[in-house]
Design a protein around this motif. Structure first.
Motif, PDB file in Angstrom:
ATOM      1  N   TYR A 111       0.856  -1.129  -0.005  1.00  0.00           N
ATOM      2  CA  TYR A 111      -0.055   0.073   0.223  1.00  0.00           C
ATOM      3  C   TYR A 111       0.839   1.210  -0.051  1.00  0.00           C
ATOM      4  CZ  TYR A 111      -3.892  -3.050   1.865  1.00  0.00           C
ATOM      5  OH  TYR A 111      -5.152  -3.700   2.050  1.00  0.00           O
ATOM      6  N   CYS A 112       0.749   2.282  -0.970  1.00  0.00           N
ATOM      7  CA  CYS A 112       1.698   3.245  -0.961  1.00  0.00           C
ATOM      8  C   CYS A 112       0.713   4.502  -0.627  1.00  0.00           C
ATOM      9  CB  CYS A 112       2.339   3.567  -2.386  1.00  0.00           C
ATOM     10  SG  CYS A 112       3.494   4.960  -2.377  1.00  0.00           S
ATOM     11  N   HIS A 113       1.110   5.247   0.427  1.00  0.00           N
ATOM     12  CA  HIS A 113       0.370   6.491   0.585  1.00  0.00           C
ATOM     13  C   HIS A 113       1.141   7.750   0.242  1.00  0.00           C
ATOM     14  CE1 HIS A 113      -2.048   4.489   3.801  1.00  0.00           C
ATOM     15  NE2 HIS A 113      -1.148   3.542   3.645  1.00  0.00           N
ATOM     16  N   CYS A 114       2.143   7.645  -0.755  1.00  0.00           N
ATOM     17  CA  CYS A 114       2.809   8.786  -1.010  1.00  0.00           C
ATOM     18  C   CYS A 114       1.814   9.826  -1.839  1.00  0.00           C
ATOM     19  CB  CYS A 114       3.755   8.464  -1.852  1.00  0.00           C
ATOM     20  SG  CYS A 114       3.692   8.560  -3.670  1.00  0.00           S
ATOM     21  N   HIS A 115       2.047  11.149  -1.897  1.00  0.00           N
ATOM     22  CA  HIS A 115       1.351  11.911  -2.411  1.00  0.00           C
ATOM     23  C   HIS A 115       1.065  11.739  -3.913  1.00  0.00           C
ATOM     24  CE1 HIS A 115       2.060  14.913   1.274  1.00  0.00           C
ATOM     25  NE2 HIS A 115       1.121  14.187   1.579  1.00  0.00           N
ATOM     26  N   GLY A 116       2.073  11.467  -4.704  1.00  0.00           N
ATOM     27  CA  GLY A 116       2.124  11.198  -5.885  1.00  0.00           C
ATOM     28  C   GLY A 116       0.928  10.210  -6.299  1.00  0.00           C
ATOM     29  N   CYS A 117       0.973   9.091  -5.461  1.00  0.00           N
ATOM     30  CA  CYS A 117      -0.092   7.980  -5.780  1.00  0.00           C
ATOM     31  C   CYS A 117      -1.485   8.631  -5.482  1.00  0.00           C
ATOM     32  CB  CYS A 117       0.178   6.818  -4.876  1.00  0.00           C
ATOM     33  SG  CYS A 117       1.889   5.964  -5.478  1.00  0.00           S
ATOM     34  N   GLN A 118      -1.526   9.502  -4.303  1.00  0.00           N
ATOM     35  CA  GLN A 118      -2.871   9.927  -4.100  1.00  0.00           C
ATOM     36  C   GLN A 118      -3.492  10.686  -5.114  1.00  0.00           C
ATOM     37  OE1 GLN A 118      -3.047  11.816  -0.067  1.00  0.00           O
ATOM     38  NE2 GLN A 118      -1.478  10.811   0.595  1.00  0.00           N
TER      39      GLN A 118
HETATM   40 ZN   LIG Z   1       3.296   6.043  -4.009  1.00  0.00          ZN
END
Ligand SMILES: [Zn+2]
Ligand SMILES: [Zn+2]
Length: 174
Positions: free
Chosen positions: A46-53
């Protein structure tokens, strides 16, 4: 725009009749269809980085990592759209985002050797909880950038890294 990418995996892969298809992936409109032969991903996060969001329009990204050699595209190569967010260019420059040109469904992040598939596009993922268990993430990454409300992830038993997996400090559940 260069079309050399079609000559390389996963786009150049041949159908593997000796192997069972584990996952049928498709974009929302159905133009892009591909299958995956491996049952288990190399990893899942699960990636919570701003880019992914922003790019996913979602609170966080669930990515299942497969070698590019385990895919076969049944249709839609001409409907693919590529975006390299690091350099902000719409071209197949790795690593890049892969989506459907027509319906805009985000399909995967394409790395040099790996394909980070978004499992929501797998028919089997949507249909079966036991399949979702097989694809279950090993951890949360970029948890330091999370924007989800509430604490329902707190006790999910998964490690939560502030940034990259195993390369940043863990955020501990209290
Ligand atoms: Zn990400
Ligand atoms: Zn589509």
């Amino acid at each position: 725009m260069s079309f050399d990418w079609k000559l390389n995996p996963p786009y150049s892969n041949l159908k593997q009749d000796d192997k069972l298809i584990q996952y049928h992936a498709s974009c929302y409109c159905g133009f892009v269809q591909y299958v995956i032969y491996d049952e288990f991903p190399v990893d899942s996060t699960y990636c919570h980085c701003h880019g992914c969001q922003i790019l996913q329009g979602a609170p966080y990204q669930w990515a299942c990592i497969f070698p590019k050699t385990s895919l076969y595209f049944q249709s839609g190569l001409d409907s693919l759209k590529f975006y390299n967010n690091g350099e902000n260019i719409q071209d197949h420059v790795l690593p890049c985002k892969v989506s459907c040109k027509y319906c805009s469904t985000p399909l995967a992040d394409e790395g040099r050797r790996m394909w980070l598939a978004f499992p929501q596009s797998f028919k089997e993922f949507r249909q079966s909880e036991s399949v979702r268990e097989k694809l279950k993430p090993s951890c949360h990454i970029f948890y330091g950038q999370r924007t989800i409300l509430g604490n329902f992830l707190k006790n999910d038993g998964l490690k939560k890294f502030e940034g990259h997996k195993n390369k940043s400090k863990e955020i501990l559940d209290e």
